[in-house]
Scaffold this motif. Structure first.
Motif, PDB file in Angstrom:
ATOM      1  N   VAL A   1       0.650  -1.048  -0.433  1.00 51.62           N
ATOM      2  CA  VAL A   1      -0.108   0.569  -0.430  1.00 51.62           C
ATOM      3  C   VAL A   1       0.522   1.091  -0.141  1.00 51.62           C
ATOM      4  CG1 VAL A   1      -1.539   1.522   1.675  1.00 51.62           C
ATOM      5  CG2 VAL A   1      -2.284  -1.431   0.847  1.00 51.62           C
ATOM      6  N   LEU A   2       1.537   0.764   0.732  1.00 54.50           N
ATOM      7  CA  LEU A   2       2.865   2.368   1.091  1.00 54.50           C
ATOM      8  C   LEU A   2       3.535   2.794  -0.133  1.00 54.50           C
ATOM      9  CD1 LEU A   2       3.779   1.535   3.922  1.00 54.50           C
ATOM     10  CD2 LEU A   2       3.161   3.639   3.712  1.00 54.50           C
ATOM     11  N   GLY A   3       3.702   1.867  -1.322  1.00 52.67           N
ATOM     12  CA  GLY A   3       4.899   1.654  -2.556  1.00 52.67           C
ATOM     13  C   GLY A   3       3.781   2.016  -3.640  1.00 52.67           C
ATOM     14  N   THR A   4       2.567   2.138  -3.045  1.00 51.99           N
ATOM     15  CA  THR A   4       2.004   1.970  -4.418  1.00 51.99           C
ATOM     16  C   THR A   4       0.697   2.810  -4.690  1.00 51.99           C
ATOM     17  OG1 THR A   4       0.158  -0.397  -4.176  1.00 51.99           O
ATOM     18  CG2 THR A   4       2.431  -1.007  -5.765  1.00 51.99           C
ATOM     19  N   ARG A   5       0.385   3.157  -3.384  1.00 51.44           N
ATOM     20  CA  ARG A   5      -1.044   3.841  -3.421  1.00 51.44           C
ATOM     21  C   ARG A   5      -0.604   5.336  -2.251  1.00 51.44           C
ATOM     22  NH1 ARG A   5      -6.187  -0.622  -3.930  1.00 51.44           N
ATOM     23  NH2 ARG A   5      -4.709  -1.357  -4.353  1.00 51.44           N
ATOM     24  N   LEU A   6      -0.330   5.128  -1.520  1.00 54.86           N
ATOM     25  CA  LEU A   6       0.088   6.610  -0.217  1.00 54.86           C
ATOM     26  C   LEU A   6       0.785   5.791   0.413  1.00 54.86           C
ATOM     27  CD1 LEU A   6      -1.454   8.998   0.627  1.00 54.86           C
ATOM     28  CD2 LEU A   6      -2.313   7.426   2.125  1.00 54.86           C
ATOM     29  N   PRO A   7       2.218   6.585   0.705  1.00 52.44           N
ATOM     30  CA  PRO A   7       2.190   8.024  -0.368  1.00 52.44           C
ATOM     31  C   PRO A   7       2.666   7.548  -2.390  1.00 52.44           C
ATOM     32  CG  PRO A   7       3.449   8.021   1.438  1.00 52.44           C
ATOM     33  CD  PRO A   7       3.469   6.905   0.944  1.00 52.44           C
ATOM     34  N   GLY A   8       3.055   6.399  -2.422  1.00 54.89           N
ATOM     35  CA  GLY A   8       2.529   5.469  -3.727  1.00 54.89           C
ATOM     36  C   GLY A   8       4.236   5.522  -4.140  1.00 54.89           C
ATOM     37  N   PRO A   9       4.595   5.702  -5.333  1.00 54.47           N
ATOM     38  CA  PRO A   9       5.842   5.027  -5.934  1.00 54.47           C
ATOM     39  C   PRO A   9       6.434   6.422  -5.821  1.00 54.47           C
ATOM     40  CG  PRO A   9       3.755   4.606  -7.693  1.00 54.47           C
ATOM     41  CD  PRO A   9       3.334   5.009  -6.504  1.00 54.47           C
ATOM     42  N   GLY A  10       7.390   6.008  -5.290  1.00 48.44           N
ATOM     43  CA  GLY A  10       8.786   7.329  -5.198  1.00 48.44           C
ATOM     44  C   GLY A  10       8.885   7.686  -3.674  1.00 48.44           C
ATOM     45  N   ALA A  11       7.667   6.674  -3.006  1.00 41.29           N
ATOM     46  CA  ALA A  11       8.456   6.804  -1.304  1.00 41.29           C
ATOM     47  C   ALA A  11       8.962   6.004  -1.028  1.00 41.29           C
ATOM     48  CB  ALA A  11       6.245   6.212  -1.098  1.00 41.29           C
ATOM     49  N   ILE A  12      10.053   6.185  -0.496  1.00 39.47           N
ATOM     50  CA  ILE A  12      10.880   5.336   0.663  1.00 39.47           C
ATOM     51  C   ILE A  12      10.699   4.666   2.184  1.00 39.47           C
ATOM     52  CG2 ILE A  12      13.458   4.857   0.935  1.00 39.47           C
ATOM     53  CD1 ILE A  12      13.021   5.071  -1.719  1.00 39.47           C
ATOM     54  N   TYR A  13      11.093   3.894   2.432  1.00 42.11           N
ATOM     55  CA  TYR A  13      10.416   2.410   3.831  1.00 42.11           C
ATOM     56  C   TYR A  13      11.832   3.781   4.413  1.00 42.11           C
ATOM     57  CZ  TYR A  13       7.199   0.015   5.448  1.00 42.11           C
ATOM     58  OH  TYR A  13       6.014  -0.476   5.749  1.00 42.11           O
ATOM     59  N   LEU A  14      11.754   4.259   5.775  1.00 45.64           N
ATOM     60  CA  LEU A  14      12.804   4.346   6.830  1.00 45.64           C
ATOM     61  C   LEU A  14      12.131   3.251   8.154  1.00 45.64           C
ATOM     62  CD1 LEU A  14      12.694   7.918   6.459  1.00 45.64           C
ATOM     63  CD2 LEU A  14      13.717   6.310   5.818  1.00 45.64           C
ATOM     64  N   SER A  15      11.188   3.052   8.529  1.00 47.28           N
ATOM     65  CA  SER A  15      11.357   3.167   9.295  1.00 47.28           C
ATOM     66  C   SER A  15       9.305   2.066   9.654  1.00 47.28           C
ATOM     67  CB  SER A  15      11.786   3.676  10.354  1.00 47.28           C
ATOM     68  OG  SER A  15      10.535   4.173  11.035  1.00 47.28           O
ATOM     69  N   GLN A  16       9.413   1.193  10.580  1.00 47.29           N
ATOM     70  CA  GLN A  16       8.176   0.491  10.571  1.00 47.29           C
ATOM     71  C   GLN A  16       8.302  -0.107  12.233  1.00 47.29           C
ATOM     72  OE1 GLN A  16       5.220  -0.273   7.823  1.00 47.29           O
ATOM     73  NE2 GLN A  16       4.181  -0.667  10.436  1.00 47.29           N
ATOM     74  N   SER A  17       7.400  -0.060  12.717  1.00 50.96           N
ATOM     75  CA  SER A  17       6.752  -0.991  13.878  1.00 50.96           C
ATOM     76  C   SER A  17       5.483  -1.972  14.066  1.00 50.96           C
ATOM     77  CB  SER A  17       7.043  -0.095  15.452  1.00 50.96           C
ATOM     78  OG  SER A  17       5.637   1.062  14.644  1.00 50.96           O
TER      79      SER A  17
END
Length: 143
Positions: free
Chosen positions: A69-85
């Motif tokens: 979802v983060l990589g394709t919808r919101l924020p979508g393409p161009g977003a880069i993961y920094l962290s996830q809990s």
């Protein structure tokens, strides 16, 4: 090239989601890609003897739905993961329909970072939740 949301297009409360029905092939493919061949995910006879009484999906499979979802919808393409809990609340089983939802929680304009609430639901019940921080592209502005 498809571009997702730029930082200035995001607002607190904005959300997006995607739904996926977990199939046996998903568990097998995830095990093959990740190397996590724990029999609780792959061997019904073994899994029946566990507290779950049967096979369950890898917890990180649900996390991968959030990543999608983060990589394709919101924020979508161009977003880069920094962290996830992550907190795993309930097991996910073969045949479950998992809804992965992300919601913008905070915006750090100086750094271009977006904090998002992340959750996966099955039949309206939380199976996993947490928080992600991603870097989102800013528009190129003339000097």
């Amino acid at each position: 090239m498809q571009q997702g949301f730029y930082f200035d297009e995001l607002a607190v409360g904005q959300s997006a989601e995607a739904t996926h029905v977990v199939g046996e092939h998903d568990l097998e493919a995830f095990a093959a890609v990740s190397g996590d061949t724990n029999p609780v995910h792959l061997d019904e006879a073994y899994a029946k003897g566990t507290t779950f009484g049967g096979r369950i999906a890898h917890g990180m499979l649900s996390a991968a739905y959030i990543s999608a979802v983060l990589g394709t919808r919101l924020p979508g393409p161009g977003a880069i993961y920094l962290s996830q809990s992550l907190r795993f609340r309930r097991p996910v089983r073969i045949g479950d329909e998992v809804t992965a939802r992300v919601t913008v929680k905070a915006l750090d304009e100086k750094r271009g970072h977006v904090t998002l609430e992340t959750v996966c639901l099955v039949a309206g019940k939380t199976v996993m939740d947490g928080e992600a921080v991603v870097m989102t592209p800013k528009r190129n502005r003339p000097a």
